[in-house]
Design an enzyme around this catalytic site. Structure first.
Site, mmCIF file in Angstrom:
data_model
loop_
_atom_site.group_PDB
_atom_site.id
_atom_site.type_symbol
_atom_site.label_atom_id
_atom_site.label_comp_id
_atom_site.label_asym_id
_atom_site.label_seq_id
_atom_site.Cartn_x
_atom_site.Cartn_y
_atom_site.Cartn_z
ATOM 1 N N ALA A 195 41.649 35.379 67.540
ATOM 2 C CA ALA A 195 41.795 35.135 66.101
ATOM 3 C C ALA A 195 43.132 34.477 65.817
ATOM 4 C CB ALA A 195 41.688 36.458 65.346
ATOM 5 N N ASN A 196 43.445 34.251 64.548
ATOM 6 C CA ASN A 196 44.773 33.763 64.154
ATOM 7 C C ASN A 196 45.166 34.397 62.831
ATOM 8 O OD1 ASN A 196 44.006 31.935 61.857
ATOM 9 N ND2 ASN A 196 42.781 30.993 63.487
ATOM 10 N N ARG A 197 46.369 34.091 62.350
ATOM 11 C CA ARG A 197 46.935 34.812 61.199
ATOM 12 C C ARG A 197 46.541 34.259 59.840
ATOM 13 N NH1 ARG A 197 50.349 38.490 63.138
ATOM 14 N NH2 ARG A 197 51.353 38.072 65.151
ATOM 15 N N SER A 198 45.610 33.343 59.777
ATOM 16 C CA SER A 198 45.212 32.811 58.472
ATOM 17 C C SER A 198 44.649 33.924 57.586
ATOM 18 C CB SER A 198 44.141 31.725 58.667
ATOM 19 O OG SER A 198 43.575 31.385 57.419
ATOM 20 N N ALA A 232 41.693 27.713 59.184
ATOM 21 C CA ALA A 232 42.418 27.639 60.457
ATOM 22 C C ALA A 232 41.387 27.905 61.551
ATOM 23 C CB ALA A 232 43.543 28.666 60.488
#
Ligand code: C5P
Length: 220
Positions: free
Chosen positions: A29-32, A95
């Site tokens: 995952a990512n921090r968006s 993102a």
């Protein structure tokens, strides 16, 4: 009744991160946070557009009047974007994970005494670049860029590489920029083939409102 500037326009927006499964319980995952994309969807609906919001996994309320399509992975997002076409305007804020696992496991991967599992990755489809060459390409196609250095030069290169009309670039370097992802303020540069417009840091809902007003002017 006042005339709304985006009445009769279909606007497609992607927002949030994507989750790419490793096994049934783990993912990349990512921090968006999805906040900027959701704020843009809300602003577009307020200006009268028919809004289709393709949302990655985030816990945000659906803005009033917006059609929301929830997805998890980049490939699901690409399919949902395709299904939502045609659109007059597309704003790809998500993102999207650049990579997914080449073969996600059907069962939970177990720890095996010291032998580490290897994750093989493969590239995800580029939704923005794909839309740019699609026969149903929206009249106005907008991408976002999070950069940590040479923000404008990188955004100009991205505009050309992706084949979109505008890039909305933000600087996510350093302690201030890190607060952009997940934070409530955003300082952006609007990069087009005609030049660059830089806005002071504003709350994300004001960035959204200003951006949608600029878009309404462009597609009027
Ligand atoms: O290449 P980069 O990820 O920096 O480009 C960012 C822009 O491209 C954003 O508008 C993002 O939503 C879009 N994008 C996409 N599909 C991808 C990767 C990025 O639509 N696989």
């Amino acid at each position: 009744r006042e005339h709304l500037p985006l009445q009769g326009k279909r606007v497609l927006i992607t927002a949030g991160p994507t989750h790419e499964p490793i096994d049934p319980v783990r993912y990349i995952a990512n921090r968006s946070s999805g906040k900027q994309g959701f704020a843009i969807a809300a602003a577009a609906a307020e200006l009268g557009a028919e809004v289709h919001l393709i949302a990655g996994p985030v816990q945000l309320p659906t803005p009033t009047g917006v059609h929301r399509h929830n997805v998890e992975t980049a490939r699901e997002m690409a399919a949902a974007v395709d299904a939502a076409l045609p659109a007059d305007v597309a704003i790809l804020v998500a993102a999207v994970a650049d990579w997914r696992t080449a073969d996600s496991a059907q069962q939970k991967i177990k720890k095996t005494g010291g032998v580490l599992p290897a994750l093989r990755l493969t590239e995800n489809p580029d939704i923005l670049a794909g839309l740019a060459t699609d026969a149903r390409r929206p009249e106005l196609l907008i991408g976002f860029a999070a950069e940590t250095e040479n923000v404008i030069a990188h955004a100009q290169a991205k505009l050309a590489r992706k084949g979109c009309d505008w890039i909305v670039a933000n600087d996510v370097s350093g302690p201030n920029g890190q607060s952009v992802m997940g934070g409530s303020d955003n300082a952006v540069h609007i990069v087009t083939r005609d030049g660059v417009e830089s806005w002071d840091s504003l709350p994300k809902d004001q960035v959204a409102r200003k951006l949608m007003e600029k878009i309404a002017d462009a597609v009027r």
